[in-house]
Scaffold this active site. Structure first.
Site, PDB file in Angstrom:
ATOM      1  N   SER A 150       0.872  -1.163   0.000  1.00 16.35           N
ATOM      2  CA  SER A 150       0.000   0.000   0.000  1.00 16.35           C
ATOM      3  C   SER A 150       0.909   1.211   0.000  1.00 16.35           C
ATOM      4  O   SER A 150       1.864   1.279   0.785  1.00 16.35           O
ATOM      5  CB  SER A 150      -0.899  -0.008   1.237  1.00 16.35           C
ATOM      6  OG  SER A 150      -1.870   1.008   1.107  1.00 16.35           O
ATOM      7  N   GLU A 151       0.639   2.181  -0.893  1.00 19.67           N
ATOM      8  CA  GLU A 151       1.624   3.240  -1.120  1.00 19.67           C
ATOM      9  C   GLU A 151       1.779   4.204   0.052  1.00 19.67           C
ATOM     10  O   GLU A 151       2.714   4.983   0.083  1.00 19.67           O
ATOM     11  CB  GLU A 151       1.322   4.011  -2.412  1.00 19.67           C
ATOM     12  CG  GLU A 151       0.026   4.785  -2.420  1.00 19.67           C
ATOM     13  CD  GLU A 151      -1.124   3.959  -2.993  1.00 19.67           C
ATOM     14  OE1 GLU A 151      -1.064   2.727  -2.916  1.00 19.67           O
ATOM     15  OE2 GLU A 151      -2.083   4.580  -3.499  1.00 19.67           O
ATOM     16  N   ASN A 152       0.865   4.126   1.034  1.00 15.73           N
ATOM     17  CA  ASN A 152       1.083   4.947   2.224  1.00 15.73           C
ATOM     18  C   ASN A 152       2.190   4.386   3.117  1.00 15.73           C
ATOM     19  O   ASN A 152       2.521   4.990   4.134  1.00 15.73           O
ATOM     20  CB  ASN A 152      -0.216   5.137   3.010  1.00 15.73           C
ATOM     21  CG  ASN A 152      -0.872   3.827   3.376  1.00 15.73           C
ATOM     22  OD1 ASN A 152      -0.855   2.878   2.610  1.00 15.73           O
ATOM     23  ND2 ASN A 152      -1.439   3.764   4.559  1.00 15.73           N
ATOM     24  N   GLY A 153       2.781   3.250   2.702  1.00 17.93           N
ATOM     25  CA  GLY A 153       4.023   2.858   3.361  1.00 17.93           C
ATOM     26  C   GLY A 153       4.103   1.482   3.976  1.00 17.93           C
ATOM     27  O   GLY A 153       4.674   1.323   5.057  1.00 17.93           O
ATOM     28  N   SER A 176       8.448   4.284  -0.474  1.00 16.40           N
ATOM     29  CA  SER A 176       7.283   3.624  -1.052  1.00 16.40           C
ATOM     30  C   SER A 176       7.179   3.911  -2.547  1.00 16.40           C
ATOM     31  O   SER A 176       6.928   3.007  -3.354  1.00 16.40           O
ATOM     32  CB  SER A 176       6.019   4.102  -0.339  1.00 16.40           C
ATOM     33  OG  SER A 176       4.957   3.225  -0.576  1.00 16.40           O
TER      34      SER A 176
END
Lengths: 225, 218
Positions: free
Chosen positions: B45-48, B87
């Site tokens: 998930s690109e939020n990390g 990320s």
């Protein structure tokens, strides 16, 4: 010795008193996760106006940065999306709020560039799209890149999981997101940790943001009885 | 089977052992439910985070563990968390095997538009431009038609997300592979004819003599 410097731990009210109207603020968080909520509440209470907010998003109405939008305290946002906040969209459509939309990875790199003393970054993201308007396209080894400019701001408002009394910061799971990057790029860095621990408790390898970057730590709420 | 289930099941068959996969918000999220039993992948998930998993059960929410839509998630043993630069370095740097994204339009050149309807809806691109620019494989998962008409068009009228040609388009009617020569009709949803697909599409389709049915049983 830095760890004995008086005045680094301050109240949210004292922190916001340092922020003038019209200031540019880097604010950590992703849809309100890893956002310094107490500082935002205090910005609302003290009604700091005409703010320029650089953040991933504006969360939702009445949540996180959304609270600043609700109270119309923000003149301009630089964010990657506003889709979760209909109030932000409404203000943008009516021309009451300026929104500069920036691809998320590019936003992160622009802030990193600002904090790391770079003149910008070259990214393939956004080449040939609306995001490229007004930007220089540079070709390197046959591939096109956009030149994206660095971002710095007057203040970085950071949420951390832990701080020690010298200002070392550690983060927790997905609340890390933009926080350590922004901590490099604010002229004044104010961190709001969930807890403050004695110096030495956060092991050197666990420190993500070194204390030299942090100017103030927001104290926990006073507890009585 | 409803449209979304057909799309999610078919996309899931594109995932291979040990792939690093990023699923967009909305319809693409459903893909995780239909992963073949013998295939293990890692979800970013690109939020990390790499190693996100569905929330194990109600009551296990952690306020600091969420996906890019802000929903509570779980994490598998070995999961790791990181900042937004890392990320997107993973995404842009060619370390992400597959991204699955929703779409508003796809055109004959295989270009995707999915982030703005000027004057109407300004959600912003979020991570979509980086994902399309950087992922090794880009799969668009969307309904074939919008209420207003076909979403597969000669040329995108909406601002594109990237110039890159996406690798696969999976809809409730068909699987389409954008190629240099044009949009190739690869597969049909169960019970759908090529004629139906052609009439629901506002772009030229390359239609082979025999188009197999999507394999999405159970």
């Amino acid at each position: 010795l830095r760890m004995l410097t008086p005045g680094i731990v301050i109240s949210p009210a004292q922190a916001v008193e340092k922020i003038p109207a019209g200031a540019s603020l880097l604010i950590g968080g992703f849809l309100g996760v890893g956002t310094p909520h107490r500082l935002i509440d205090e910005l609302v209470r003290q009604e700091r106006r005409d703010l320029i907010v650089i953040a991933n998003d504006t969360a939702r109405p009445n949540h996180g940065i959304g609270k600043l939008i609700d109270k119309r305290l923000v003149a301009k946002v630089i964010v990657s999306h506003i889709g979760t906040n209909p109030e932000t969209q409404r203000q943008v459509m009516r021309g009451e709020l300026i929104a500069e939309l920036c691809p998320q990875g590019t936003l992160a790199e622009r802030i990193r560039a600002g904090g790391h003393g770079l003149g910008g970054v070259l990214t393939p993201t956004g080449v040939g799209t609306m995001a490229a308007e007004g930007k220089q396209t540079i070709e390197i080894d046959g591939q096109s890149f956009l030149l994206e400019r660095p971002i710095r701001a007057d203040f970085a408002l950071i949420a951390a999981h832990r701080a020690d009394y010298s200002g070392n910061l550690a983060y927790f799971l997905t609340s890390r997101n933009f926080n350590p990057i922004m901590a490099m790029a604010g002229k004044t860095v104010i961190a709001e940790p969930a807890e403050i621990v004695p110096v030495g408790v956060i092991a050197p390898d666990e420190v993500v943001t070194p204390h030299v970057l942090v100017d103030y730590i927001v104290a926990r709420e006073g507890r009585h009885g | 089977m409803d449209s979304k289930t057909i799309i999610a099941k078919r996309v899931a068959r594109e995932l291979r052992q040990d792939y690093l996969v990023n699923l967009g918000i909305g319809l693409p999220t459903l893909v995780a439910r239909y992963l073949p039993r013998d295939v293990e992948v890692f979800f970013q998930s690109e939020n990390g985070i790499i190693g996100m998993a569905p929330l194990p059960e109600a009551g296990m929410e952690d306020e600091f563990l969420t996906d890019a839509g802000g929903d509570h998630i779980g994490a598998i043993p070995g999961a790791c968390s990181f900042d937004s630069c890392l990320s997107f370095g993973i995404i842009r740097g060619g370390h992400l095997d597959v991204t699955v994204l929703g779409g508003l339009e796809v055109d004959e050149q295989g270009r995707l538009a999915n982030w703005i309807i000027p004057g109407k809806m300004v959600p912003g691109m979020g991570g979509a431009m980086d994902l399309v620019a950087g992922a090794k494989k880009v799969i668009v998962a969307m309904t074939h038609m919008a209420k207003s008409g076909p979403k597969i068009v000669t040329e995108c009228k909406l601002p594109v997300t990237a110039q890159r040609r996406v690798d696969l388009v999976v809809t409730d009617l068909a699987v389409i592979q954008p190629t240099r020569e044009g949009l190739l009709l690869l597969e049909l949803a169960p019970g759908v004819t090529p004629t139906q697909v052609i009439s629901a599409t506002a772009a030229r389709l390359l239609v082979p003599a025999n188009v197999p049915e999507m394999a999405i049983s159970d």
